[in-house]
Design a protein around this motif. Structure first.
Motif, PDB file in Angstrom:
ATOM      1  N   VAL A   8      96.973  33.585   7.018  1.00 25.53           N
ATOM      2  CA  VAL A   8      96.431  34.488   8.027  1.00 25.53           C
ATOM      3  C   VAL A   8      95.063  34.986   7.568  1.00 25.53           C
ATOM      4  O   VAL A   8      94.920  35.472   6.446  1.00 25.53           O
ATOM      5  CB  VAL A   8      97.379  35.684   8.235  1.00 25.53           C
ATOM      6  CG1 VAL A   8      96.776  36.682   9.217  1.00 25.53           C
ATOM      7  CG2 VAL A   8      98.739  35.210   8.725  1.00 25.53           C
ATOM      8  N   SER A   9      94.060  34.853   8.432  1.00 26.97           N
ATOM      9  CA  SER A   9      92.718  35.349   8.129  1.00 26.97           C
ATOM     10  C   SER A   9      92.394  36.525   9.040  1.00 26.97           C
ATOM     11  O   SER A   9      92.651  36.485  10.245  1.00 26.97           O
ATOM     12  CB  SER A   9      91.674  34.239   8.309  1.00 26.97           C
ATOM     13  OG  SER A   9      91.765  33.640   9.593  1.00 26.97           O
ATOM     14  N   ILE A  10      91.845  37.576   8.437  1.00 28.15           N
ATOM     15  CA  ILE A  10      91.530  38.813   9.161  1.00 28.15           C
ATOM     16  C   ILE A  10      90.086  39.195   8.862  1.00 28.15           C
ATOM     17  O   ILE A  10      89.677  39.250   7.698  1.00 28.15           O
ATOM     18  CB  ILE A  10      92.457  39.960   8.737  1.00 28.15           C
ATOM     19  CG1 ILE A  10      93.923  39.613   9.042  1.00 28.15           C
ATOM     20  CG2 ILE A  10      92.063  41.267   9.428  1.00 28.15           C
ATOM     21  CD1 ILE A  10      94.913  40.636   8.501  1.00 28.15           C
ATOM     22  N   ALA A  36      83.956  35.795  12.387  1.00 31.44           N
ATOM     23  CA  ALA A  36      84.970  36.681  12.945  1.00 31.44           C
ATOM     24  C   ALA A  36      85.793  35.953  14.011  1.00 31.44           C
ATOM     25  O   ALA A  36      87.020  36.065  14.048  1.00 31.44           O
ATOM     26  CB  ALA A  36      84.312  37.933  13.539  1.00 31.44           C
ATOM     27  N   LEU A  37      85.133  35.196  14.872  1.00 32.07           N
ATOM     28  CA  LEU A  37      85.831  34.461  15.924  1.00 32.07           C
ATOM     29  C   LEU A  37      86.726  33.372  15.354  1.00 32.07           C
ATOM     30  O   LEU A  37      87.771  33.048  15.927  1.00 32.07           O
ATOM     31  CB  LEU A  37      84.822  33.848  16.890  1.00 32.07           C
ATOM     32  CG  LEU A  37      84.032  34.837  17.756  1.00 32.07           C
ATOM     33  CD1 LEU A  37      82.917  34.124  18.510  1.00 32.07           C
ATOM     34  CD2 LEU A  37      84.950  35.573  18.718  1.00 32.07           C
ATOM     35  N   ALA A  38      86.337  32.786  14.238  1.00 30.70           N
ATOM     36  CA  ALA A  38      87.154  31.750  13.604  1.00 30.70           C
ATOM     37  C   ALA A  38      88.363  32.335  12.893  1.00 30.70           C
ATOM     38  O   ALA A  38      89.333  31.619  12.630  1.00 30.70           O
ATOM     39  CB  ALA A  38      86.311  30.947  12.613  1.00 30.70           C
ATOM     40  N   SER A  39      88.317  33.624  12.563  1.00 33.19           N
ATOM     41  CA  SER A  39      89.437  34.274  11.894  1.00 33.19           C
ATOM     42  C   SER A  39      90.584  34.482  12.882  1.00 33.19           C
ATOM     43  O   SER A  39      90.388  34.536  14.094  1.00 33.19           O
ATOM     44  CB  SER A  39      88.998  35.620  11.309  1.00 33.19           C
ATOM     45  OG  SER A  39      87.986  35.446  10.327  1.00 33.19           O
ATOM     46  N   ASP A  40      91.779  34.637  12.350  1.00 34.15           N
ATOM     47  CA  ASP A  40      92.959  34.788  13.203  1.00 34.15           C
ATOM     48  C   ASP A  40      92.995  36.136  13.901  1.00 34.15           C
ATOM     49  O   ASP A  40      93.491  36.260  15.023  1.00 34.15           O
ATOM     50  CB  ASP A  40      94.227  34.610  12.372  1.00 34.15           C
ATOM     51  CG  ASP A  40      94.313  33.233  11.736  1.00 34.15           C
ATOM     52  OD1 ASP A  40      93.922  32.261  12.386  1.00 34.15           O
ATOM     53  OD2 ASP A  40      94.770  33.147  10.579  1.00 34.15           O
ATOM     54  N   MET A  41      92.504  37.172  13.232  1.00 33.79           N
ATOM     55  CA  MET A  41      92.481  38.517  13.802  1.00 33.79           C
ATOM     56  C   MET A  41      91.165  39.182  13.433  1.00 33.79           C
ATOM     57  O   MET A  41      90.569  38.869  12.396  1.00 33.79           O
ATOM     58  CB  MET A  41      93.640  39.378  13.273  1.00 33.79           C
ATOM     59  CG  MET A  41      95.012  38.781  13.430  1.00 33.79           C
ATOM     60  SD  MET A  41      96.258  39.853  12.668  1.00 33.79           S
ATOM     61  CE  MET A  41      97.600  38.668  12.432  1.00 33.79           C
ATOM     62  N   PRO A  73      92.551  51.602   6.023  1.00 32.40           N
ATOM     63  CA  PRO A  73      93.996  51.770   5.815  1.00 32.40           C
ATOM     64  C   PRO A  73      94.836  50.875   6.729  1.00 32.40           C
ATOM     65  O   PRO A  73      95.852  50.321   6.288  1.00 32.40           O
ATOM     66  CB  PRO A  73      94.223  53.253   6.115  1.00 32.40           C
ATOM     67  CG  PRO A  73      92.915  53.900   5.837  1.00 32.40           C
ATOM     68  CD  PRO A  73      91.879  52.900   6.258  1.00 32.40           C
ATOM     69  N   PHE A  74      94.414  50.732   7.998  1.00 33.18           N
ATOM     70  CA  PHE A  74      95.197  49.884   8.906  1.00 33.18           C
ATOM     71  C   PHE A  74      95.174  48.429   8.457  1.00 33.18           C
ATOM     72  O   PHE A  74      96.220  47.780   8.369  1.00 33.18           O
ATOM     73  CB  PHE A  74      94.673  49.985  10.342  1.00 33.18           C
ATOM     74  CG  PHE A  74      95.340  48.999  11.255  1.00 33.18           C
ATOM     75  CD1 PHE A  74      96.570  49.297  11.836  1.00 33.18           C
ATOM     76  CD2 PHE A  74      94.770  47.756  11.510  1.00 33.18           C
ATOM     77  CE1 PHE A  74      97.210  48.371  12.652  1.00 33.18           C
ATOM     78  CE2 PHE A  74      95.411  46.828  12.322  1.00 33.18           C
ATOM     79  CZ  PHE A  74      96.637  47.138  12.891  1.00 33.18           C
ATOM     80  N   VAL A  75      93.984  47.901   8.195  1.00 35.02           N
ATOM     81  CA  VAL A  75      93.872  46.489   7.825  1.00 35.02           C
ATOM     82  C   VAL A  75      94.603  46.220   6.521  1.00 35.02           C
ATOM     83  O   VAL A  75      95.322  45.216   6.380  1.00 35.02           O
ATOM     84  CB  VAL A  75      92.390  46.054   7.730  1.00 35.02           C
ATOM     85  CG1 VAL A  75      92.275  44.652   7.137  1.00 35.02           C
ATOM     86  CG2 VAL A  75      91.741  46.106   9.103  1.00 35.02           C
ATOM     87  N   ASP A  76      94.452  47.121   5.563  1.00 32.82           N
ATOM     88  CA  ASP A  76      95.124  46.922   4.278  1.00 32.82           C
ATOM     89  C   ASP A  76      96.642  46.929   4.440  1.00 32.82           C
ATOM     90  O   ASP A  76      97.344  46.097   3.852  1.00 32.82           O
ATOM     91  CB  ASP A  76      94.681  48.008   3.301  1.00 32.82           C
ATOM     92  CG  ASP A  76      95.134  47.720   1.881  1.00 32.82           C
ATOM     93  OD1 ASP A  76      94.794  46.651   1.348  1.00 32.82           O
ATOM     94  OD2 ASP A  76      95.844  48.569   1.310  1.00 32.82           O
TER      95      ASP A  76
END
Length: 328
Positions: free
Chosen positions: A153-155, A170-175, A245-248
């Motif tokens: 998973v890429s964020i 960013a567009l190539a990432s999953d989220m 905090p959310f992403v982590d």
């Protein structure tokens, strides 16, 4: 279009480009680069003692075997240049092959800039030596495609400006998750007279629909965190102090799940959502053709005269300055 025929067409057009526009280095032109690569480490690299053309621009922090942070650290503007390509290639290869990795988060150590456009100033020789990548595409779109298809998973954690290459990563990432106050996304290329090369024409309509994708691409203006969320450019935008905090927490949560279940689920979602390699390649070919036009060369020259790559105000408000190029 078959992938192998797309590769040959792209190579032929690229050769023509290098002859006709030898002095023009435009965003997304990542045909090749140097052989130096950045070492990945759990500790920040010491960039002060290393020449600018050789120092690492990407740091990898392996927070756990299953959760990595990939941090762009090329001040002052996080410009993506030919020296970045082999560094990024090494990171992508590790992402693809590490058997314990489950989640990678892309972020930035440079205040105000997530990742921006291609470097216009290096000698041409620094962008002519690398062969096509594993997909048959040129190195930049190749790496973006591989990130999308990797079994992890890429964020993208977007704080600051994600312009051109930054938006395309960013567009190539999953989220994608963005700071409401500090994120700016843009595909500014049409405003300067050429076509984006990293695949946004293929990816944006799948995320936000045709009309909004055309608004972003043809308007060539800055999109803030709130509008990016409304349009589907990003998954969500957060107050800046809540973004990390959310992403982590999300990355740590996913990193604890079964790797095969993650990979299989993502692969099945990819069938329904990812553009094909030929679609990405067609955008690259259009970019290579478009940057040869006199209007593109003139407009980039005008932006460089204004202070592109040297003036903080130009880089921070690129949408505004690109708008000044429009015919009145």
């Amino acid at each position: 279009m078959k992938p192998n025929s797309n590769r040959s067409v792209g190579t032929a057009i690229s050769s023509k480009f290098l002859t006709a526009a030898a002095l023009l280095m435009l965003p997304g032109l990542a045909l090749s680069g140097q052989t130096m690569v950045a070492e990945t480490s759990s500790k920040p690299a010491d960039i002060k003692s290393t020449p600018g053309s050789e120092r690492p621009q990407i740091r990898v922090e392996k927070r756990t075997p299953a959760y990595w942070r990939v941090t762009f650290d090329n001040p002052p503007f996080n410009i993506f240049g030919p020296e970045t390509i082999p560094q990024m290639e090494k990171v992508v290869a590790e992402i693809e092959t590490d058997p314990k990795l489950r989640v990678v988060v892309f972020d930035s150590a440079v205040r105000g800039f997530f990742l921006t456009h291609y470097n216009f100033t290096p000698p041409l020789a620094e962008s002519t030596s690398l062969p096509a990548g594993q997909t048959g595409l040129h190195p930049l779109p190749d790496m973006l495609v591989r990130i999308s298809k990797a079994p992890i998973v890429s964020i993208a954690l977007i704080r600051g400006r994600a312009t051109g290459v930054g938006s395309e990563l960013a567009l190539a990432s999953d989220m994608r998750f963005a700071s409401r106050e500090k994120a700016i996304l843009s595909q500014w290329e049409v405003g300067a007279g050429f076509v984006p090369g990293g695949g946004p024409m293929a990816r944006l309509p799948r995320l936000m629909g045709r009309g909004r994708a055309l608004e972003v691409l043809l308007g060539s203006d800055d999109v803030d965190g709130d509008l990016a969320e409304k349009y589907g450019y990003v998954n969500r935008s957060f107050d800046d102090d809540k973004l990390d905090p959310f992403v982590d927490a999300l990355a740590a949560r996913i990193s604890g799940f079964d790797r095969q279940a993650i990979a299989d689920t993502k692969r099945l979602v990819d069938f329904a959502s990812l553009p094909s390699d030929p679609e990405i390649g067609a955008g690259w070919d259009a970019f290579i053709s478009s940057v040869q036009r006199p209007v593109a060369q003139k407009n980039i020259g005008r932006l460089m005269e204004m202070g592109l790559q040297t003036n903080t105000d130009i880089e921070a408000r690129l949408g505004h300055y690109t708008g000044t190029l429009a015919e009145k």
